[in-house]
Design a protein around this motif. Structure first.
Motif, PDB file in Angstrom:
ATOM      1  N   TYR A 277      -0.364  -1.715   8.724  1.00  0.00           N
ATOM      2  CA  TYR A 277      -1.292  -1.729   7.593  1.00  0.00           C
ATOM      3  C   TYR A 277      -0.578  -1.249   6.323  1.00  0.00           C
ATOM      4  O   TYR A 277       0.156  -0.257   6.355  1.00  0.00           O
ATOM      5  CB  TYR A 277      -2.482  -0.802   7.872  1.00  0.00           C
ATOM      6  CG  TYR A 277      -3.244  -1.126   9.131  1.00  0.00           C
ATOM      7  CD1 TYR A 277      -4.435  -1.839   9.096  1.00  0.00           C
ATOM      8  CD2 TYR A 277      -2.778  -0.714  10.385  1.00  0.00           C
ATOM      9  CE1 TYR A 277      -5.145  -2.129  10.247  1.00  0.00           C
ATOM     10  CE2 TYR A 277      -3.472  -1.004  11.545  1.00  0.00           C
ATOM     11  CZ  TYR A 277      -4.650  -1.703  11.471  1.00  0.00           C
ATOM     12  OH  TYR A 277      -5.348  -1.992  12.633  1.00  0.00           O
ATOM     13  N   TYR A 278      -0.852  -1.951   5.218  1.00  0.00           N
ATOM     14  CA  TYR A 278      -0.208  -1.632   3.939  1.00  0.00           C
ATOM     15  C   TYR A 278      -1.249  -1.553   2.826  1.00  0.00           C
ATOM     16  O   TYR A 278      -2.335  -2.151   2.913  1.00  0.00           O
ATOM     17  CB  TYR A 278       0.824  -2.700   3.571  1.00  0.00           C
ATOM     18  CG  TYR A 278       1.959  -2.838   4.554  1.00  0.00           C
ATOM     19  CD1 TYR A 278       3.114  -2.079   4.441  1.00  0.00           C
ATOM     20  CD2 TYR A 278       1.873  -3.749   5.603  1.00  0.00           C
ATOM     21  CE1 TYR A 278       4.158  -2.202   5.344  1.00  0.00           C
ATOM     22  CE2 TYR A 278       2.915  -3.883   6.526  1.00  0.00           C
ATOM     23  CZ  TYR A 278       4.053  -3.109   6.382  1.00  0.00           C
ATOM     24  OH  TYR A 278       5.075  -3.245   7.287  1.00  0.00           O
ATOM     25  N   ASP A 279      -0.861  -0.854   1.750  1.00  0.00           N
ATOM     26  CA  ASP A 279      -1.728  -0.726   0.579  1.00  0.00           C
ATOM     27  C   ASP A 279      -1.650  -1.931  -0.349  1.00  0.00           C
ATOM     28  O   ASP A 279      -2.593  -2.222  -1.083  1.00  0.00           O
ATOM     29  CB  ASP A 279      -1.344   0.518  -0.237  1.00  0.00           C
ATOM     30  CG  ASP A 279      -2.028   1.773   0.275  1.00  0.00           C
ATOM     31  OD1 ASP A 279      -3.188   1.676   0.696  1.00  0.00           O
ATOM     32  OD2 ASP A 279      -1.393   2.843   0.253  1.00  0.00           O
ATOM     33  N   ASP A 280      -0.505  -2.617  -0.371  1.00  0.00           N
ATOM     34  CA  ASP A 280      -0.293  -3.673  -1.353  1.00  0.00           C
ATOM     35  C   ASP A 280       0.625  -4.745  -0.777  1.00  0.00           C
ATOM     36  O   ASP A 280       1.309  -4.516   0.229  1.00  0.00           O
ATOM     37  CB  ASP A 280       0.312  -3.096  -2.641  1.00  0.00           C
ATOM     38  CG  ASP A 280       1.635  -2.388  -2.377  1.00  0.00           C
ATOM     39  OD1 ASP A 280       2.653  -3.093  -2.226  1.00  0.00           O
ATOM     40  OD2 ASP A 280       1.653  -1.141  -2.296  1.00  0.00           O
TER      41      ASP A 280
ATOM     42  N   SER B 100      -1.114 -14.462  -7.220  1.00  0.00           N
ATOM     43  CA  SER B 100      -2.450 -14.431  -6.613  1.00  0.00           C
ATOM     44  C   SER B 100      -2.615 -13.218  -5.711  1.00  0.00           C
ATOM     45  O   SER B 100      -3.680 -12.614  -5.648  1.00  0.00           O
ATOM     46  CB  SER B 100      -2.723 -15.716  -5.830  1.00  0.00           C
ATOM     47  OG  SER B 100      -1.881 -15.808  -4.702  1.00  0.00           O
ATOM     48  N   LEU B 101      -1.538 -12.824  -5.023  1.00  0.00           N
ATOM     49  CA  LEU B 101      -1.608 -11.641  -4.172  1.00  0.00           C
ATOM     50  C   LEU B 101      -1.847 -10.382  -5.004  1.00  0.00           C
ATOM     51  O   LEU B 101      -2.634  -9.516  -4.636  1.00  0.00           O
ATOM     52  CB  LEU B 101      -0.320 -11.490  -3.363  1.00  0.00           C
ATOM     53  CG  LEU B 101      -0.243 -12.235  -2.034  1.00  0.00           C
ATOM     54  CD1 LEU B 101       1.038 -11.856  -1.311  1.00  0.00           C
ATOM     55  CD2 LEU B 101      -1.442 -11.951  -1.160  1.00  0.00           C
ATOM     56  N   PHE B 102      -1.147 -10.275  -6.132  1.00  0.00           N
ATOM     57  CA  PHE B 102      -1.373  -9.121  -7.007  1.00  0.00           C
ATOM     58  C   PHE B 102      -2.795  -9.134  -7.553  1.00  0.00           C
ATOM     59  O   PHE B 102      -3.426  -8.089  -7.710  1.00  0.00           O
ATOM     60  CB  PHE B 102      -0.361  -9.116  -8.147  1.00  0.00           C
ATOM     61  CG  PHE B 102       0.930  -8.458  -7.797  1.00  0.00           C
ATOM     62  CD1 PHE B 102       0.988  -7.078  -7.661  1.00  0.00           C
ATOM     63  CD2 PHE B 102       2.076  -9.199  -7.583  1.00  0.00           C
ATOM     64  CE1 PHE B 102       2.185  -6.440  -7.331  1.00  0.00           C
ATOM     65  CE2 PHE B 102       3.276  -8.582  -7.250  1.00  0.00           C
ATOM     66  CZ  PHE B 102       3.326  -7.200  -7.124  1.00  0.00           C
TER      67      PHE B 102
ATOM     68  N   GLN C 227      -6.904  -3.569   2.467  1.00  0.00           N
ATOM     69  CA  GLN C 227      -5.660  -3.515   3.199  1.00  0.00           C
ATOM     70  C   GLN C 227      -4.973  -4.868   3.328  1.00  0.00           C
ATOM     71  O   GLN C 227      -5.627  -5.916   3.312  1.00  0.00           O
ATOM     72  CB  GLN C 227      -5.917  -2.971   4.608  1.00  0.00           C
ATOM     73  CG  GLN C 227      -6.475  -1.569   4.635  1.00  0.00           C
ATOM     74  CD  GLN C 227      -6.583  -1.018   6.036  1.00  0.00           C
ATOM     75  OE1 GLN C 227      -5.748  -0.238   6.470  1.00  0.00           O
ATOM     76  NE2 GLN C 227      -7.621  -1.415   6.740  1.00  0.00           N
ATOM     77  N   PHE C 228      -3.666  -4.796   3.483  1.00  0.00           N
ATOM     78  CA  PHE C 228      -2.830  -5.934   3.824  1.00  0.00           C
ATOM     79  C   PHE C 228      -2.224  -5.614   5.191  1.00  0.00           C
ATOM     80  O   PHE C 228      -1.823  -4.472   5.442  1.00  0.00           O
ATOM     81  CB  PHE C 228      -1.733  -6.131   2.775  1.00  0.00           C
ATOM     82  CG  PHE C 228      -2.274  -6.522   1.425  1.00  0.00           C
ATOM     83  CD1 PHE C 228      -2.259  -7.845   1.016  1.00  0.00           C
ATOM     84  CD2 PHE C 228      -2.808  -5.570   0.566  1.00  0.00           C
ATOM     85  CE1 PHE C 228      -2.767  -8.217  -0.221  1.00  0.00           C
ATOM     86  CE2 PHE C 228      -3.323  -5.926  -0.669  1.00  0.00           C
ATOM     87  CZ  PHE C 228      -3.300  -7.257  -1.064  1.00  0.00           C
ATOM     88  N   LEU C 229      -2.173  -6.599   6.066  1.00  0.00           N
ATOM     89  CA  LEU C 229      -1.757  -6.357   7.431  1.00  0.00           C
ATOM     90  C   LEU C 229      -0.689  -7.352   7.865  1.00  0.00           C
ATOM     91  O   LEU C 229      -0.711  -8.517   7.447  1.00  0.00           O
ATOM     92  CB  LEU C 229      -2.943  -6.469   8.406  1.00  0.00           C
ATOM     93  CG  LEU C 229      -4.149  -5.553   8.200  1.00  0.00           C
ATOM     94  CD1 LEU C 229      -5.115  -6.129   7.169  1.00  0.00           C
ATOM     95  CD2 LEU C 229      -4.890  -5.360   9.529  1.00  0.00           C
TER      96      LEU C 229
END
Length: 265
Positions: free
Chosen positions: A87-90, A11-13, A24-26
């Motif tokens: 902060y992340y891209d994935d 689901s995250l993908f 963003q993913f934090l």
């Protein structure tokens, strides 16, 4: 449990593919430090800022914030002093963000005179300075349309919410269709700079303390207090009715007021 974890990863993908590279993913980490270790921890924060600048340069993260909390919950165990936001891209990068070997490698690049063993000792010794009481993995669901640049000295409120059982979707709709336009209106009237709506990225049960969080960003205290004073600015009767109904779909657990000390972008 294994099946649930696999479903969650898939689901995250799916979320990542839908959102694209701009979303963003934090990871938010609420931190407590013993009074006699505050100076040591703040010195370590300067070291950590350089490490995350290297992490950003190497593409491991999109950014990193270090916030000092001015106020928050009075509940025992919830009186944090600091908050970091990475902060992340994935989702994969997010889940690998606390890889000690990766941080050590970045530290050695940032400080060429530091050996890998010295870097590892400095990072691991910092764990004794503070209590990482809460770590939250989150997905950005919505945000205002603005180009505000974060810099030290700006203010924020971090509002932790819990969706009422059975009204999870109702609450997310309310934030995106009711509160987002209101915050956008505030930005247009110089009463706010940026607003973000986050959802927890990890599976949570009914006993979870919070399911969502909003970040409300202000350039200074004048703007912050003006925003509080004009909370219902130009709100129509229909908007006010929708807002009241939306508030019923969530429980505001607590609010933290914070000042940005360090930022990596």
């Amino acid at each position: 449990m294994k099946k649930q974890l696999i479903i969650w990863i898939i689901s995250l993908f799916a979320v990542a593919n839908v959102y694209g590279q701009d979303e963003q993913f934090l990871v938010l980490e609420f931190i407590k430090v013993e009074p006699n270790k505050v100076l040591d921890y703040l010195e370590y924060k300067e070291f950590l800022t350089k490490v995350y600048e290297q992490e950003k340069e190497d593409g491991h993260i999109k950014g990193w914030d270090f916030w000092s909390l001015q106020s928050g919950s009075d509940l025992e165990g919830e009186n944090f002093q600091y908050l970091t936001v990475t902060y992340y891209d994935d989702p994969v990068s997010m889940m690998n963000g606390n890889n000690i070997d990766q941080l050590v490698n970045s530290a050695v690049q940032a400080f060429p005179n530091l050996s890998a063993e010295q870097a590892k000792n400095r990072i691991t010794s910092s764990l004794e300075m503070r209590d990482l009481a809460v770590r939250s993995y989150m997905i950005e669901v919505a945000r205002t349309d603005d180009d505000f640049q974060y810099k030290p000295g700006i203010l924020a409120t971090f509002d932790l919410m819990k969706a009422v059982e059975g009204k999870f979707q109702d609450y997310e709709i309310a934030e995106q269709e009711i509160f987002l336009p209101l915050h956008q209106k505030k930005i247009s009237n110089d009463l706010m700079e940026d607003w973000r709506f986050l959802r927890t990225a990890l599976p949570t049960g009914s006993e979870a303390k919070s399911t969502h969080l909003t970040m409300n960003i202000y350039k200074d205290y004048i703007q912050f207090f003006n925003s509080m004073e004009y909370e219902d600015m130009e709100m129509t009767d229909k908007e006010e009715e929708a807002m009241i109904e939306g508030l019923k779909s969530r429980d505001q657990k607590w609010v933290y007021l914070a000042t940005l000390d360090s930022v990596v972008r």
